[in-house]
Every structure is written in C-alpha cells, then in structure tokens.
Write a protein that holds these residues in place. Structure first.
Motif, PDB file in Angstrom:
ATOM      1  N   GLU A 511      32.039  49.745  42.487  1.00 34.40           N
ATOM      2  CA  GLU A 511      30.957  49.468  43.438  1.00 34.40           C
ATOM      3  C   GLU A 511      30.968  50.425  44.621  1.00 34.40           C
ATOM      4  O   GLU A 511      29.921  50.758  45.185  1.00 34.40           O
ATOM      5  CB  GLU A 511      31.041  48.016  43.937  1.00 34.40           C
ATOM      6  N   THR A 543      30.844  49.249  35.549  1.00 32.53           N
ATOM      7  CA  THR A 543      29.882  48.605  36.441  1.00 32.53           C
ATOM      8  C   THR A 543      29.325  47.328  35.825  1.00 32.53           C
ATOM      9  O   THR A 543      29.090  46.341  36.533  1.00 32.53           O
ATOM     10  CB  THR A 543      28.722  49.555  36.776  1.00 32.53           C
ATOM     11  N   LEU A 550      25.759  45.401  39.513  1.00 28.81           N
ATOM     12  CA  LEU A 550      25.622  46.815  39.840  1.00 28.81           C
ATOM     13  C   LEU A 550      24.601  47.544  38.976  1.00 28.81           C
ATOM     14  O   LEU A 550      24.321  48.724  39.230  1.00 28.81           O
ATOM     15  CB  LEU A 550      26.983  47.513  39.693  1.00 28.81           C
TER      16      LEU A 550
END
Length: 814
Positions: A511, A543, A550
């Motif tokens: 992130e 992710t 995300l």
C-alpha cells in the motif's frame, strides 16, 4: 583540464533527466554559499566535498509546473454536512544504486532534453537490478539501525508523567536513580538460589530487587544463567503465596532486567495478577499494566479486567488515574466500547485542568486505540490548543493533530495558528512528526503554503531517515494538495530515491508504494522503474491479497500511465483486471453518484435545453478517477450534436412527437429564422405573471428554451454570439459536423482544498487527462451551482446555457 562529474544515477523515469553540477548552479544563480554537508547516511556517505549532481525530472506531454490512498482511510466518517461524498473520495493511501564515477571530458553539463523517448531496459536486466537491491537492502538496514539517528528518534510517550508526582505510584520509572549492586553481591545471591531448597516470598522478592541493580552488562548475561533460572523457578512455584506488593516488586525487577516477553516467570505473574485483580486497588492495577507495557508483552485478559474494574469505579477516578488509563488503552491498541461515553464526559470534566502534555497524551491514547471522539469534544480540545499552541511541546501538538485528522475536524482557528507556530519548528522536529503535520494538512484538505514550504526545505537533508510509509505519505500529501515547492526537483528527487532504497519493504507493505506513486501521478511525475515494479504480476497479486482495498488505486495508476506516458514500455495492468474494476466502479456510480441531486438536476436541465437525452450522457469518461461527467457535444458553429443513442428516450420515432412537417416548419428549420415572438406565441402560457416559472412544453424543447433563456428579463441569461445557430435541428445537411466534446464537471467542495477554490490533486489529474483526450472541461463549481438549485428553473437553464455555449469554448476548440 579534464574534470570529474560526480552524479547520482536514478532509475529510468518517464521524463528526461538533466544533471548539472553544484558549481554550475551556483554560478548561474550567483550564490556564494558553500554547499551543505552530507547528512551522514551510511548508504550515501561521501568521502569528500565533491560537487553533487542535481536531478531534474522533466515532464511528458507539455507538462507545466503550476503548484501541486486506500491504506490511510481508517478515520472516522465525517458528519453528513462535511463528509467526503462516496465515490468522490480517493482512498482513500527500493534501494537505489549509487554511482559516483562518471567521468567527463569537460565541465559542461549534459544538455536538457524534453520528451526524449525512453529506451526500454530488458526484463532480465531489470529483474537482476531489483534482486541486487533486495540482496543489499538488508545489510544496509542493519547498518542504519546501528547508527544513532537524530531525526528519527522516538519521542517518549510517557513524558506527561513528569508533570505530576501522582504518576509515580501509577507507572514504572525507568530513570529512577538506584545504587548499583557490586558484582560480588550478585554472585552471592545466585549461589544462595542454588544452595537452598526453598526461600520465603520475602527473600525471593529481595533477591529480585537486588539483582535488578546489577550493571547493565551483567544483566544482559543474567537471563541465560542457570542459577537465575533456578531463582525464577522457585518464584513460579510459590507465586501464590506472594503478597500483592511483593509480586509487583518482582514484576518491576523483571522490567529492569529486560526479561523476554515470553519468559515463564512472566506467564506465571500474568495469571496470578488476573486471579487477584479485583482485590487490588486502581493504582496497583495501572502500575502493573504499565509494567506489562514496558515489557512489550500483550496481556489482553489482564486489560479486560482492568477496564471492567475502572468501569465499575469510574466516578472515583482522579485526573492522573484517568490520563494513565487512556495511555494504557492506547498502548494496548484496543478500545472498550462501554467506556466511550464515560471517557468523553471525563475529558470535558478535566479539560481545563489538564496540562498541555496530558491533552496530547489523551489524544494519542484515543488515536492509537482507534477510539472515536464526538465533534463536540474534539472541538473543545481544539479550542484550548488553538489558544495555547505556542506553549505546547511539538510532540503533544502532533498528537492532537493525529486525533484531529482521525476525527475529520475542520477547526479553522487551530489550523491557522498551526501555520504560524509550526514552520519555525520544522527543522527541529523528527521525521515522523513532520510527516504527521503534513498528513494532517492533506487529510483535512487544508492548504498552507508556509507549512508545506518549510517541510519541503527541511526534508531533503533528513530523507534517508524516512521509513517507506513516511516517504509515501509525504508524496501523497503534496500531491493531494497539488503543491510543488520552490525546491521541487531536490524535494521530489530525494523522496523518489528514498522509495528506491526502501523497495524491499514494499513486498510487505504494497500500500505504501501505491500511495507514493499516486501522489506523484497527481503532479504528473512518473518514476518509470517504480511503476514497472508496481505493475508486475507478483506485486499486483500482493495488492489483491492486502487487507486494504488497493485494486482501485492500482487501476488509477495504471490508466494514468497509459494516458500520460505514451512512451512507457514497462508492465501494464492485465485487461481482465481493468475490466473487472471498471465494472465495479460503474456499478457503484449508478447507485451512489449519478443519483445525487445536483447531478440529476444538471442532467435533466441539459436534456431540456439541448433537445433530449440523446444530447447528454451521464457517465464516467475516466472511470479510474471515480467521479462523474456530463458529456455534451457541439458542432463548431455551436449547435448540439446527438450522440447518446443508448439513452432511454433517444429511440423515439418522429411521429411520436406529434409535429407535422409542413413547408413552413421546414423553412424555419432550414433557415433558422425562429423569432422570439413566434416561439412565445406557440409555446408560451398566456396570462402568466412575471416571476412565475413557465412549464417547459413537450414539443420544440430546444427552441422553446432558447427563447426563454435569451429573454432580457432573465437575470442570468447571456445573449449568444451571432451566427451560433441554436435551432432545434442539430444536424447539417452536409454530413456530420466537426465536434467539440464538453466534459461538464458538477463539483462539490470535497474536490477543493478547505475554504478555497484550489482543486485537489486527483481532480487536477482528471481535468488534465480529459484535456489530453480532447475534451473541453466545463466546471459547474459548487459555489455557483449549489445556490442555483434553490432558484427558478429559468435561472438554472440560463446558467447552463451560459456555461455550455461559452464562445471561448468554441474558439479554443477551433
């Protein structure tokens, strides 16, 4: 005479890189100041006073310097009056190799080249480079940890305890002076522990007290000493017979001896304290909890008992007991729900009596435990801090800012005072403190150039002490506020280089990389190798496995690269992932964005004004920006062009309108000779009083509206330019006209910085990309459109006619 150009090589960027020596920059600017010394970072330490190269990042596709994520949105939702509109929010959010051996035959700097096509690096070379970064990163991390780091020194969260003597009975004091025990006495105690079969609780307690006074170097070896382990074993066997004060003394000795958190003696102590907790007083319970914190041992069962005990005896809490309890709540990272209301009422009760350090401690405790705070209480705290900020320590102030950010509190007096107090302090604040100040400004959308410029000036010399999350949040904050400081190239180059140093950390914290890259993308800065790494299949999977959502951030980054970096040759998002996220975003927009009153009203009026739903399309032109658009298309002579043939009403047949195609009507349509009087006589309502709103007829909508919009009695109407041609018919007889594509933006105040008309970075990015794709951006700013929603239909139509048929749009398109 040959010279040596010392340069620092950065990974390939989507912009050209210009290197110039420090000496040349000084000569060009006329500055005679000596260059700053290296900050002492072991990764980039230099052995002399050689000139350092400046890295200038050039921009693709006519970039002009103007001014200025999912992981950081765990803040309390704002109230409806000031909340970020759903869908308009933006979630929210490696080791660089160093070369210093480039030789040159002359002292000339490398020429500046804009928009130079980038040469793709082979995949094998890139992978080899990244692996080399990872292989050396761990060693460098160890070296950094061993180095005394002044900018990243951890502040003591217990500093508030120095303000009142009452805290001595509530907390463990590491710095209490004690007389060192001679080595011989320590040996004698250990011999007794082995020689005697059993000792009394008092004798065992006295042995622990004395051993805790051994020199630090001796204490380190004590834990592995079999004789000490025998002493701990005897204590564990007889722990039930210890008095409470004796058991607390043993625990305090364990803190001083730095026993491992999982030591068997500590396991026995925790069970015993849980068993007898209700027979202890609150001072003792808080002291034991503080000892557990010093030992860094997680004791959820004990804390549950402590919170229940405090809940039952809440009315008896003194001010120091309350502050210490909130500190323990924060350090335990858990918030007992049944104490929330009581905590708030007690804050109000003691607010005027708190020291400023205690105010900071309470805010930090609630922030760490993710405890919500009502707007009323947070505003009361902010009121006090804004009046006494000059007298407040920076650490306490930063803690208040954390809670202000978490509460989404827009307290203007505090923010204005912050702009006066903080800039002079920035050079003395550690890097995490600076980050929290910056993040507070961006989270609250508060733009203060003085604060940001001070941060930017101070950061490059401290940048090597940034963690990956610090670098990412700095980039996000400056990008969110759309600010590029006076030292922009030095500022951004240093942070991008630090992101490369921390590349290995992004495997664990993906992130942070996306947050930093999005902040850079807002400002049209695209470090190509970091982007290539972020769009690799392995990173994309990380992710998707993250606890944060995300995918949308990844989508925004990937699409922005496609639009703004046509020369990019690295990894890209898989088409199926793009399609999946696009569908998700559009479904959300249908449910949450397109139904907002300000958008529904604008779309409906535009349809009436232009002639029907086929002339307007309500959609997301750029789904990766997650905001809506009203698209309109005009011919170069100003006539609207139908294009939205999927609209529900766009398939109406001609006979359904109920108008006969007479010769007179065709003459009017072809010549465009409708007069205001003719339209009024056909579509008007006789006898209507001035000021009453005229209903829009079902036929001849385009011409009817124009007759009313051009009425001189209309306060907001604007006379169209001659020859504009605003007949109901939008098609010429000579084939399809050239188009001017308009993207109308119905903005709200969450698209702008707080109390200003300065667009936030995401919305700057969106408008920039719309223009790049050939759209003319037309803004319906909230300070104009929202008040009009309460006015008459005619006034709203006149305003939209003025916006859509602005002559500047057509001349600009031409």
């Amino acid at each position: 005479m040959a010279t040596v150009l010392i340069c620092r090589r950065l990974p390939r960027l989507s912009r050209a890189i210009v290197l110039s020596t420090t000496a040349e920059r000084k000569a060009g600017s006329g500055s005679g100041k000596s260059e700053e010394k290296d900050d002492g970072n072991p990764q980039t330490a230099d052995t002399g006073t050689e000139s350092a190269a400046t890295i200038q990042l050039l921009n693709p596709l006519d970039y002009r310097v103007l001014y200025n994520p999912s992981a950081y949105t765990k803040s309390k939702a704002a109230s409806q009056q000031r909340s970020q509109a759903p869908g308009d929010t933006f979630a929210s959010p490696g080791t660089a190799w160093v070369q210093r051996t480039l030789s040159a035959a002359s002292s000339q700097a490398l020429p500046s080249v804009r928009n130079a096509p980038s040469k793709p690096k082979s995949k094998a070379v890139l992978d080899q480079t990244i692996q080399a970064c990872f292989s050396t990163a761990q060693n460098k991390e160890e070296a950094e940890k061993e180095k005394t780091e002044t900018h990243d020194s951890k502040e003591d969260p217990r500093v508030f305890q120095k303000g009142r003597p009452e805290y001595r009975s509530l907390s463990y004091n590491r710095f209490e002076p004690v007389e060192t025990l001679p080595f011989e006495e320590g040996e004698a105690i250990l011999r007794v522990a082995v020689g005697e079969d059993s000792q009394s609780p008092g004798a065992l307690t006295d042995s622990f007290r004395k051993l805790s006074r051994l020199p630090a170097e001796r204490q380190a070896a004590l834990v592995a000493d079999p004789r000490f382990n025998a002493l701990c074993g005897d204590t564990t066997k007889t722990i039930g017979s210890f008095g409470t004060s004796e058991l607390i003394d043993v625990l305090k000795a364990c803190v001083c001896l730095v026993l491992p958190a999982a030591h068997p003696l500590l396991n026995a102590c925790e069970k015993e304290f849980c068993r007898r907790a209700w027979d202890m007083n609150l001072d003792q319970l808080l002291l034991v909890a503080d000892c557990w914190r010093c030992l860094e041992r997680q004791v959820p069962s004990y804390l549950s008992i402590l919170f229940s005990y405090a809940n039952v005896r809440w009315k008896d809490l003194t001010l120091p007991q309350f502050v210490q309890l909130v500190y323990i709540i924060g350090e335990g990272r858990r918030s007992p729900a049944d104490l929330t209301q009581k905590v708030e009422s007690t804050i109000l009760k003691y607010l005027d009596s708190f020291t400023l350090e205690e105010v900071g401690a309470v805010c930090l405790g609630l922030f760490k435990s993710l405890s919500g705070m009502s707007d009323h209480v947070m505003r009361k705290i902010a009121d006090r801090v804004s009046l006494q900020m000059e007298d407040m320590s920076t650490y306490a102030l930063v803690n208040v800012l954390k809670m202000l950010r978490y509460s989404r509190m827009d307290h203007l007096p505090l923010l204005k005072e912050l702009g006066k107090v903080i800039p002079p302090r920035i050079p003395t604040i550690n890097i995490q403190g600076i980050m929290h100040v910056t993040l507070t400004c961006s989270s609250l959308h508060y733009f203060d150039e003085g604060v940001l410029a001070a941060v930017a000036a101070s950061l490059p010399s401290k940048v090597t002490y940034c963690r990956s999350k610090d670098a990412a949040k700095f980039l996000w904050s400056f990008g969110c506020l759309d600010y590029e400081p006076p030292n922009e190239e030095e500022f951004y180059s240093s942070l991008i280089e630090q992101m490369h140093r921390k590349l290995h950390e992004f495997r664990k914290f993906p992130e942070h990389l996306l947050t930093g890259l999005l902040g850079l993308a807002f400002l049209k800065r695209y470090p190509e190798e970091l982007i290539d790494y972020a769009l690799r299949d392995e990173f994309i999977q990380k992710t998707r496995d993250s606890k944060y959502k995300l995918e949308k951030d990844l989508f925004t980054l990937g699409r922005s690269v496609e639009i703004e970096c046509p020369g990019y040759r690295g990894n890209r998002l898989p088409p199926q992932l793009c399609q999946e996220i696009t569908e998700m975003v559009l479904n959300f927009a249908e449910q949450e964005i397109y139904v907002r009153p300000e958008i529904v009203e604008a779309a409906s009026l535009l349809e009436s004004m232009l002639g029907g739903p086929e002339y307007v399309k309500k959609h997301m032109i750029l789904p990766h920006t997650r905001t809506s658009d009203l698209e309109v298309r005009l011919a170069t002579d100003g006539r609207p062009i139908p294009f939205n043939f999927k609209a529900p009403m766009a398939e109406k047949k001609l006979e359904d309108i109920g108008v006969s195609l007479t010769d007179d009507l065709m003459t009017h349509l072809i010549k465009g000779s409708w007069s205001l009087m003719e339209v009024e006589s056909e579509a008007g309502t006789p006898g209507q009083e001035r000021g009453e709103e005229a209903p829009m007829p079902h036929t001849g909508g385009d011409a009817t509206f124009l007759s009313r919009a051009l009425d001189t009695n209309s306060r907001l109407s604007v006379e169209p330019p001659s020859g504009r041609g605003l007949e109901a018919s939008s098609l010429t007889l000579n084939g399809p006209p050239r188009e001017v594509k308009l993207a109308l933006q119905v903005s709200n105040r969450n698209h702008y910085c707080y109390c200003s008309k300065r667009l936030l970075g995401l919305h700057c990015l969106k408008r920039r990309q719309l223009r790049q794709l050939g759209y003319m951006v037309v803004e319906l700013p909230f300070w104009e459109w929202f008040p009009l929603l309460k006015r008459t239909r005619l006034e709203k139509l006149s305003y939209l006619q003025y916006k859509v048929f602005d002559p500047a749009l057509l001349s600009g398109a031409g």
